[in-house]
Write a protein that holds these residues in place. Structure first.
Motif, mmCIF file in Angstrom:
data_model
loop_
_atom_site.group_PDB
_atom_site.id
_atom_site.type_symbol
_atom_site.label_atom_id
_atom_site.label_comp_id
_atom_site.label_asym_id
_atom_site.label_seq_id
_atom_site.Cartn_x
_atom_site.Cartn_y
_atom_site.Cartn_z
ATOM 1 N N SER A 116 0.488 5.174 -6.562
ATOM 2 C CA SER A 116 0.913 4.205 -7.582
ATOM 3 C C SER A 116 0.273 4.515 -8.925
ATOM 4 O O SER A 116 0.914 4.407 -9.970
ATOM 5 N N ALA A 154 -2.253 -1.614 -8.135
ATOM 6 C CA ALA A 154 -2.529 -0.652 -7.067
ATOM 7 C C ALA A 154 -3.929 -0.871 -6.497
ATOM 8 O O ALA A 154 -4.125 -0.834 -5.272
ATOM 9 N N ALA A 204 -2.476 3.676 -3.152
ATOM 10 C CA ALA A 204 -3.022 3.299 -4.457
ATOM 11 C C ALA A 204 -3.030 4.495 -5.400
ATOM 12 O O ALA A 204 -2.660 4.379 -6.577
#
Length: 110
Positions: free
Chosen positions: A91, A44, A88
């Motif tokens: 994730s 990520a 990100a």
């Protein structure tokens, strides 16, 4: 250029972390979950860094083209960076949830 070097160094550390061999030959379930979590977080971070670098490059190219496009390019870059950061974080949250689920599954029932 600094961001490119930062990306390369981050990649170096990420590969170094995964290239190490475990001390014990048989990994337990929590260790596997931890490794999967670390890998998901690193992935990520790498995707976010790549998107940020790409947005910065796009902004730099646009600033060379014309002054009028600079404001538009900066706005696009900001939106792209925000989107990459959100992805990100999403994730990382998924990885944290998977790690927690694996820890719960590995815990002995009382």
């Amino acid at each position: 250029m600094k961001k490119v070097f930062a990306t390369l160094i981050a990649g170096l550390f990420a590969t170094a972390a995964f290239a190490q061999t475990p001390a014990t030959p048989a990994a337990t379930a929590p260790a596997k979950a931890e490794a999967a979590h670390t890998k998901a977080v690193a992935k990520a971070d790498a995707k976010e860094t790549k998107a940020v670098v790409k947005a910065d490059a796009k902004e730099a190219v646009a600033s060379d083209d014309a002054k009028a496009d600079v404001a538009s390019a900066k706005a696009d870059a900001k939106a792209t960076k925000a989107k990459a950061h959100h992805k990100a974080n999403k994730s990382k949250m998924k990885a944290d949830a998977a790690k927690a689920d694996a820890a719960i599954a590995a815990a002995p029932a009382k």
